[in-house]
Scaffold this motif. Structure first.
Motif, PDB file in Angstrom:
ATOM      1  N   UNK A 154      31.348  70.618  28.111  1.00  0.00           N
ATOM      2  CA  UNK A 154      30.344  70.987  29.108  1.00  0.00           C
ATOM      3  C   UNK A 154      28.924  70.685  28.637  1.00  0.00           C
ATOM      4  N   UNK A 155      28.750  70.500  27.318  1.00  0.00           N
ATOM      5  CA  UNK A 155      27.434  70.128  26.786  1.00  0.00           C
ATOM      6  C   UNK A 155      27.147  68.644  26.952  1.00  0.00           C
ATOM      7  N   UNK A 156      28.183  67.815  27.089  1.00  0.00           N
ATOM      8  CA  UNK A 156      27.966  66.362  27.152  1.00  0.00           C
ATOM      9  C   UNK A 156      26.972  65.953  28.239  1.00  0.00           C
ATOM     10  N   UNK A 157      27.077  66.468  29.477  1.00  0.00           N
ATOM     11  CA  UNK A 157      26.112  66.056  30.502  1.00  0.00           C
ATOM     12  C   UNK A 157      24.673  66.484  30.238  1.00  0.00           C
ATOM     13  N   UNK A 158      24.457  67.388  29.284  1.00  0.00           N
ATOM     14  CA  UNK A 158      23.085  67.741  28.936  1.00  0.00           C
ATOM     15  C   UNK A 158      22.326  66.528  28.399  1.00  0.00           C
ATOM     16  N   UNK A 159      23.058  65.558  27.810  1.00  0.00           N
ATOM     17  CA  UNK A 159      22.420  64.404  27.184  1.00  0.00           C
ATOM     18  C   UNK A 159      21.773  63.469  28.195  1.00  0.00           C
ATOM     19  N   UNK A 160      22.095  63.611  29.479  1.00  0.00           N
ATOM     20  CA  UNK A 160      21.398  62.844  30.519  1.00  0.00           C
ATOM     21  C   UNK A 160      20.937  63.782  31.630  1.00  0.00           C
ATOM     22  N   UNK A 161      21.890  64.410  32.327  1.00  0.00           N
ATOM     23  CA  UNK A 161      21.511  65.278  33.441  1.00  0.00           C
ATOM     24  C   UNK A 161      20.611  66.415  32.985  1.00  0.00           C
ATOM     25  N   UNK A 162      20.935  67.013  31.829  1.00  0.00           N
ATOM     26  CA  UNK A 162      20.129  68.121  31.349  1.00  0.00           C
ATOM     27  C   UNK A 162      18.709  67.726  31.023  1.00  0.00           C
ATOM     28  N   UNK A 163      18.544  66.691  30.232  1.00  0.00           N
ATOM     29  CA  UNK A 163      17.192  66.288  29.830  1.00  0.00           C
ATOM     30  C   UNK A 163      16.415  65.681  30.992  1.00  0.00           C
ATOM     31  N   UNK A 164      17.102  65.068  31.948  1.00  0.00           N
ATOM     32  CA  UNK A 164      16.412  64.505  33.114  1.00  0.00           C
ATOM     33  C   UNK A 164      15.687  65.587  33.897  1.00  0.00           C
ATOM     34  N   UNK A 165      16.226  66.798  33.910  1.00  0.00           N
ATOM     35  CA  UNK A 165      15.560  67.908  34.608  1.00  0.00           C
ATOM     36  C   UNK A 165      14.665  68.704  33.668  1.00  0.00           C
TER      37      UNK A 165
END
Length: 350
Positions: A154-165
């Motif tokens: 669940x942390x993997x999408x932080x590397x794009x979606x998370x930082x994009x926001x």
């Protein structure tokens, strides 16, 4: 050089399938990572199908990567074998331009050469290949530490979606006393709601769908605003300090501009493939701002991960097998996912 198994495509019309991926042997400052999970971004689909017009084949997508350190170059000081680490949208930059010197590698004057996929691999002298693969080799300065308390899938999408926001929320000062709106509740939007709420902002979701209300409130939205309802939009006129638009389809921005305070800002992070239509007068009459933003630099991305560790924030994911990726792409086009697909890379070999 060594080879590993990956998943990619040989042309824009061919479904993704197993293929061989070349990786450079770890250099002095390189980290070789065994990939455990890789998030699925809409950019992966655009890239695989050459919808941006720059894809070179064979193409291997994937830039939301979480894995374990497997090997290290002799000069690496930041990581040890076995560390849980991540790789996002960048694996290199020029490191000398003004943006890089300020820690804003995402705006490197060298353009997109350092992209995780679709950039350029200088040692192998070939286009870079992404995270739909067993392993990847990355300079230690572009590797990120994943907080131990977070679910790695669940942390993997932080590397794009998370930082994009996270990046625009931080840059434009989201926090206590600020009212922040997020347009759209997809992979990007749901992270925006979670992060803005955790930062202490009064958080609202703009949506065209009444069935998003329950999810939005669960994620932290105080308000859920139906953007097609003029009366409801009017209730929030001139009240927002910041709005972030995550929608990647053509839509009229003018109604949202009218909900901004004087001199407040709307930030575009969604990337529609056609120009966005809007009336400039709502911007002119209140000196409002319309801006854009992409991901964040390495320092800010690590800051985001630590923030998410502190607040126990991850993406809402649906874990899939590698051989389900083509189906996942079609479902993504229909918005049939809550809210991000993530690939269990242990399934790569069946």
């Amino acid at each position: 050089m060594f080879v590993c198994t990956g998943y990619g495509t040989t042309d824009a019309a061919t479904p993704l399938a197993p293929l061989t991926v070349n990786r450079r042997d770890p250099g002095e400052f390189d980290v070789e990572i065994e990939i455990l999970y890789c998030g699925v971004c809409h950019s992966d689909l655009h890239f695989a199908r050459n919808e941006w017009g720059f894809t070179q084949y064979p193409a291997v997508p994937g830039h939301e990567i979480v894995g374990r350190v497997a090997r290290l170059g002799g000069g690496v000081t930041k990581y040890q074998a076995g560390d849980l680490v991540g790789v996002g949208c960048m694996v290199d930059s020029c490191r000398s331009c003004a943006s890089c010197r300020e820690g804003l590698e995402q705006y490197c004057d060298g353009g997109f050469a350092g992209q995780t996929y679709g950039g350029f691999e200088p040692v192998l002298q070939e286009p870079s290949k992404g995270g739909y693969a067993e392993r990847i080799v990355v300079d230690e300065n572009f590797v990120l530490r994943i907080p131990a308390n977070l679910d790695p899938a669940a942390a993997a999408p932080l590397l794009c979606a998370g930082i994009t926001l996270y990046s625009p929320l931080r840059h434009w000062g989201a926090g206590p006393g600020k009212k922040v709106g997020i347009i759209g509740l997809g992979g990007l939007g749901h992270m925006g709601v979670k992060l803005a709420h955790a930062m202490g902002a009064e958080t609202a979701l703009f949506t065209t769908s009444t069935n998003k209300t329950e999810d939005a409130r669960r994620l932290g939205a105080t308000h859920v605003i139906l953007s097609k309802d003029e009366a409801e939009m009017a209730k929030h006129a001139e009240s927002f300090d910041l709005i972030i638009d995550t929608v990647a389809a053509a839509h009229d921005l003018s109604p949202y501009f009218n909900t901004l305070k004087r001199e407040a800002t709307m930030v575009q992070v969604g990337a529609p493939d056609k120009p966005l239509p809007f009336n400039v007068f709502p911007l002119l009459i209140k000196r409002r701002n319309f801006a854009g933003s992409i991901i964040g630099g390495i320092k800010e991305t690590q800051e985001m991960l630590e923030f998410c560790g502190t607040h126990n924030i991850t993406a809402d994911i649906e874990l899939i097998r590698m051989d389900q990726i083509n189906e996942a792409y079609e479902r993504m086009l229909k918005s049939d996912v809550k809210f991000r697909f993530c690939i269990d890379m242990a399934t790569l070999k069946g």
